[in-house]
Design a protein around this motif. Structure first.
Motif, PDB file in Angstrom:
ATOM      1  N   TYR A  51      -1.462 -26.222  -8.976  1.00 56.13           N
ATOM      2  CA  TYR A  51      -1.863 -26.047  -7.588  1.00 56.13           C
ATOM      3  C   TYR A  51      -3.293 -26.558  -7.415  1.00 56.13           C
ATOM      4  O   TYR A  51      -4.019 -26.761  -8.394  1.00 56.13           O
ATOM      5  N   GLU A  52      -3.703 -26.761  -6.178  1.00 57.40           N
ATOM      6  CA  GLU A  52      -5.116 -27.027  -5.903  1.00 57.40           C
ATOM      7  C   GLU A  52      -5.919 -25.789  -6.279  1.00 57.40           C
ATOM      8  O   GLU A  52      -5.598 -24.668  -5.856  1.00 57.40           O
ATOM      9  N   LEU A  53      -6.946 -25.970  -7.078  1.00 55.67           N
ATOM     10  CA  LEU A  53      -7.745 -24.841  -7.558  1.00 55.67           C
ATOM     11  C   LEU A  53      -9.107 -24.819  -6.884  1.00 55.67           C
ATOM     12  O   LEU A  53      -9.756 -25.858  -6.749  1.00 55.67           O
ATOM     13  N   SER A  54      -9.536 -23.649  -6.469  1.00 57.03           N
ATOM     14  CA  SER A  54     -10.873 -23.503  -5.902  1.00 57.03           C
ATOM     15  C   SER A  54     -11.891 -23.391  -7.027  1.00 57.03           C
ATOM     16  O   SER A  54     -11.555 -23.044  -8.172  1.00 57.03           O
ATOM     17  N   ASP A  55     -13.143 -23.683  -6.716  1.00 55.40           N
ATOM     18  CA  ASP A  55     -14.206 -23.509  -7.706  1.00 55.40           C
ATOM     19  C   ASP A  55     -14.258 -22.063  -8.185  1.00 55.40           C
ATOM     20  O   ASP A  55     -14.544 -21.795  -9.363  1.00 55.40           O
ATOM     21  N   GLU A  56     -13.971 -21.127  -7.288  1.00 59.51           N
ATOM     22  CA  GLU A  56     -13.992 -19.706  -7.639  1.00 59.51           C
ATOM     23  C   GLU A  56     -12.939 -19.397  -8.697  1.00 59.51           C
ATOM     24  O   GLU A  56     -13.201 -18.674  -9.668  1.00 59.51           O
ATOM     25  N   GLN A  57     -11.737 -19.949  -8.516  1.00 56.98           N
ATOM     26  CA  GLN A  57     -10.672 -19.724  -9.506  1.00 56.98           C
ATOM     27  C   GLN A  57     -11.056 -20.321 -10.852  1.00 56.98           C
ATOM     28  O   GLN A  57     -10.875 -19.687 -11.902  1.00 56.98           O
ATOM     29  N   ILE A  58     -11.550 -21.546 -10.826  1.00 57.92           N
ATOM     30  CA  ILE A  58     -11.928 -22.232 -12.069  1.00 57.92           C
ATOM     31  C   ILE A  58     -13.036 -21.470 -12.786  1.00 57.92           C
ATOM     32  O   ILE A  58     -12.954 -21.203 -13.994  1.00 57.92           O
ATOM     33  N   ASP A  59     -14.084 -21.101 -12.046  1.00 60.05           N
ATOM     34  CA  ASP A  59     -15.220 -20.405 -12.658  1.00 60.05           C
ATOM     35  C   ASP A  59     -14.789 -19.070 -13.264  1.00 60.05           C
ATOM     36  O   ASP A  59     -15.199 -18.724 -14.379  1.00 60.05           O
ATOM     37  N   ALA A  60     -13.965 -18.322 -12.528  1.00 62.08           N
ATOM     38  CA  ALA A  60     -13.534 -17.006 -13.003  1.00 62.08           C
ATOM     39  C   ALA A  60     -12.709 -17.131 -14.278  1.00 62.08           C
ATOM     40  O   ALA A  60     -12.867 -16.337 -15.220  1.00 62.08           O
ATOM     41  N   TYR A  61     -11.829 -18.146 -14.328  1.00 63.97           N
ATOM     42  CA  TYR A  61     -11.008 -18.319 -15.527  1.00 63.97           C
ATOM     43  C   TYR A  61     -11.861 -18.747 -16.720  1.00 63.97           C
ATOM     44  O   TYR A  61     -11.740 -18.187 -17.820  1.00 63.97           O
ATOM     45  N   VAL A  62     -12.733 -19.723 -16.516  1.00 59.93           N
ATOM     46  CA  VAL A  62     -13.555 -20.213 -17.620  1.00 59.93           C
ATOM     47  C   VAL A  62     -14.465 -19.105 -18.151  1.00 59.93           C
ATOM     48  O   VAL A  62     -14.673 -18.977 -19.365  1.00 59.93           O
ATOM     49  N   GLU A  63     -15.005 -18.289 -17.267  1.00 54.82           N
ATOM     50  CA  GLU A  63     -15.889 -17.209 -17.699  1.00 54.82           C
ATOM     51  C   GLU A  63     -15.153 -16.162 -18.532  1.00 54.82           C
ATOM     52  O   GLU A  63     -15.783 -15.404 -19.268  1.00 54.82           O
ATOM     53  N   SER A  64     -13.828 -16.131 -18.440  1.00 58.46           N
ATOM     54  CA  SER A  64     -13.059 -15.192 -19.266  1.00 58.46           C
ATOM     55  C   SER A  64     -13.092 -15.582 -20.743  1.00 58.46           C
ATOM     56  O   SER A  64     -12.757 -14.776 -21.608  1.00 58.46           O
ATOM     57  N   GLY A  65     -13.463 -16.838 -21.016  1.00 62.32           N
ATOM     58  CA  GLY A  65     -13.534 -17.319 -22.396  1.00 62.32           C
ATOM     59  C   GLY A  65     -12.215 -17.821 -22.949  1.00 62.32           C
ATOM     60  O   GLY A  65     -12.145 -18.250 -24.101  1.00 62.32           O
ATOM     61  N   ASP A  66     -11.184 -17.815 -22.136  1.00 59.28           N
ATOM     62  CA  ASP A  66      -9.849 -18.161 -22.611  1.00 59.28           C
ATOM     63  C   ASP A  66      -9.641 -19.655 -22.804  1.00 59.28           C
ATOM     64  O   ASP A  66      -8.734 -20.066 -23.517  1.00 59.28           O
ATOM     65  N   SER A  67     -10.474 -20.468 -22.185  1.00 61.84           N
ATOM     66  CA  SER A  67     -10.185 -21.903 -22.123  1.00 61.84           C
ATOM     67  C   SER A  67     -10.688 -22.710 -23.316  1.00 61.84           C
ATOM     68  O   SER A  67     -10.230 -23.831 -23.531  1.00 61.84           O
ATOM     69  N   LEU A  68     -11.595 -22.154 -24.108  1.00 61.00           N
ATOM     70  CA  LEU A  68     -12.314 -22.981 -25.071  1.00 61.00           C
ATOM     71  C   LEU A  68     -11.503 -23.388 -26.291  1.00 61.00           C
ATOM     72  O   LEU A  68     -11.841 -24.359 -26.955  1.00 61.00           O
ATOM     73  N   ASP A  69     -10.432 -22.672 -26.610  1.00 60.44           N
ATOM     74  CA  ASP A  69      -9.660 -23.028 -27.811  1.00 60.44           C
ATOM     75  C   ASP A  69      -8.315 -23.645 -27.466  1.00 60.44           C
ATOM     76  O   ASP A  69      -7.394 -23.629 -28.277  1.00 60.44           O
ATOM     77  N   LYS A  70      -8.224 -24.217 -26.259  1.00 59.28           N
ATOM     78  CA  LYS A  70      -6.932 -24.726 -25.806  1.00 59.28           C
ATOM     79  C   LYS A  70      -7.066 -26.147 -25.267  1.00 59.28           C
ATOM     80  O   LYS A  70      -7.992 -26.445 -24.507  1.00 59.28           O
ATOM     81  N   ALA A  71      -6.128 -27.016 -25.657  1.00 59.73           N
ATOM     82  CA  ALA A  71      -6.121 -28.386 -25.157  1.00 59.73           C
ATOM     83  C   ALA A  71      -6.058 -28.389 -23.637  1.00 59.73           C
ATOM     84  O   ALA A  71      -5.271 -27.658 -23.032  1.00 59.73           O
ATOM     85  N   GLY A  72      -6.903 -29.202 -23.017  1.00 58.02           N
ATOM     86  CA  GLY A  72      -6.948 -29.268 -21.566  1.00 58.02           C
ATOM     87  C   GLY A  72      -7.730 -28.147 -20.924  1.00 58.02           C
ATOM     88  O   GLY A  72      -7.917 -28.121 -19.704  1.00 58.02           O
ATOM     89  N   GLY A  73      -8.171 -27.177 -21.724  1.00 52.68           N
ATOM     90  CA  GLY A  73      -8.980 -26.092 -21.202  1.00 52.68           C
ATOM     91  C   GLY A  73      -8.201 -24.958 -20.573  1.00 52.68           C
ATOM     92  O   GLY A  73      -8.772 -24.146 -19.841  1.00 52.68           O
ATOM     93  N   TYR A  74      -6.888 -24.876 -20.844  1.00 55.43           N
ATOM     94  CA  TYR A  74      -6.115 -23.768 -20.288  1.00 55.43           C
ATOM     95  C   TYR A  74      -4.951 -23.413 -21.193  1.00 55.43           C
ATOM     96  O   TYR A  74      -4.511 -24.226 -22.009  1.00 55.43           O
ATOM     97  N   GLY A  75      -4.461 -22.171 -21.029  1.00 54.69           N
ATOM     98  CA  GLY A  75      -3.276 -21.727 -21.755  1.00 54.69           C
ATOM     99  C   GLY A  75      -2.237 -21.243 -20.771  1.00 54.69           C
ATOM    100  O   GLY A  75      -2.476 -20.275 -20.050  1.00 54.69           O
ATOM    101  N   ILE A  76      -1.091 -21.900 -20.722  1.00 61.72           N
ATOM    102  CA  ILE A  76      -0.070 -21.564 -19.722  1.00 61.72           C
ATOM    103  C   ILE A  76       0.454 -20.145 -19.909  1.00 61.72           C
ATOM    104  O   ILE A  76       0.945 -19.517 -18.961  1.00 61.72           O
ATOM    105  N   GLN A  77       0.322 -19.600 -21.125  1.00 60.20           N
ATOM    106  CA  GLN A  77       0.843 -18.263 -21.413  1.00 60.20           C
ATOM    107  C   GLN A  77      -0.155 -17.165 -21.045  1.00 60.20           C
ATOM    108  O   GLN A  77       0.151 -15.986 -21.179  1.00 60.20           O
ATOM    109  N   THR A  78      -1.356 -17.538 -20.564  1.00 60.25           N
ATOM    110  CA  THR A  78      -2.367 -16.554 -20.174  1.00 60.25           C
ATOM    111  C   THR A  78      -2.566 -16.619 -18.658  1.00 60.25           C
ATOM    112  O   THR A  78      -1.731 -17.149 -17.930  1.00 60.25           O
TER     113      THR A  78
END
Length: 199
Positions: free
Chosen positions: A131-158
Motif C-alpha cells: 500500500y502507499e505508506l505514510s512517513d508516520e507508518q514508515i518511521d514507527a515501523y523502523v523505530e521498532s527495530g524490526d527492519s534491520l535484519d531483513k532483506a528490503g527492510g521489512y518482514g512480512i510475518q511481523t
C-alpha cells in the motif's frame, strides 16, 4: 503426513524464521550459520546472485560437515533495477520502505542443497505489492527495530505485513525459505521420504 530421512541435515542460517519454516518438515536437523562475506564480485541477475550466496553458505558448512546434507539460503528484494539486501541502519531502512511504498517488488530466495552426492540450487520468486505508506507508518515501523535484519527492510510475518496489499506466489518465500518447493525437491532427490502406514 510423516517424513523420514537417513541423512543428517544442517541449516546453514542464523535466521530464526528459516529455522521455524524448515522445522515444519519434522525431521531432525542442526543449525550452523555460515558467517561468510556476502559481498560478491561480478554482474549477476537477482536470481543468480541469490543462488550464488546460498551456494557459498552451503559450501562453507558442507566442507566442515562432509557427512551432512546442508541447506543454504539467501533472500534479496528487487524493485525496478535496484537490489535491496538488509539495511545497514535505520535511515537506509526508511529509504527502502519509501521505495517500496505503493509499488510491486520481487522477493527472491536462492536455495542451495549440498551433500550426499548432491549439488543443486534454485531460486524462487514472489511478487509483493505494498500500500502507499505514510512517513508516520514508515518511521514507527523502523523505530521498532524490526527492519534491520531483513532483506528490503521489512518482514512480512511481523507488523510490516500490514503494509502488504497483495502477493503473488509463495508466502514462505517472502519470509525467507520456499519450503514447499524445497520439500518437493528433497523428495525428488530421495533425501527425504514419506513414511508409509499410520504410525
Amino acid at each position: 503426513m510423516k517424513l523420514h530421512t537417513k541423512h543428517s541435515f544442517i541449516l546453514a542460517s542464523e535466521s530464526p524464521r528459516r529455522k521455524e519454516i524448515f522445522s515444519r518438515l519434522n525431521i531432525p536437523f542442526g543449525v550452523q550459520p555460515a558467517n561468510i562475506d556476502e559481498k560478491v564480485e561480478g554482474s549477476y541477475t537477482p536470481e543468480d546472485l541469490a543462488i550464488k550466496i546460498a551456494n557459498l553458505k552451503a559450501i562453507a558448512i558442507a566442507e566442515i560437515n562432509p557427512d551432512a546434507v546442508v541447506i543454504g539460503a539467501d533472500t534479496t528484494v528487487r524493485i525496478g533495477k535496484l537490489l535491496l539486501s538488509k539495511p545497514t541502519n535505520k535511515e537506509e531502512a526508511k529509504q527502502f520502505l519509501k521505495l517500496l511504498s505503493g509499488r510491486v517488488h520481487n522477493v527472491i530466495t536462492g536455495v542451495s542443497i549440498r551433500g550426499a552426492g548432491i549439488s543443486l540450487a534454485f531460486a524462487e520468486s514472489t511478487l509483493v505489492k505494498f500500500y502507499e505508506l505514510s512517513d508516520e507508518q514508515i518511521d514507527a515501523y523502523v523505530e521498532s527495530g524490526d527492519s534491520l535484519d531483513k532483506a528490503g527492510g521489512y518482514g512480512i510475518q511481523t507488523m510490516s505485513g500490514l503494509f502488504v496489499e497483495k502477493i503473488q506466489g509463495d508466502y514462505n518465500n517472502v519470509v525467507g525459505l520456499p519450503i514447499s518447493r524445497l520439500f518437493q525437491t528433497l523428495l525428488q532427490l530421495q533425501l527425504i521420504e514419506i513414511s508409509k502406514g499410520v504410525n
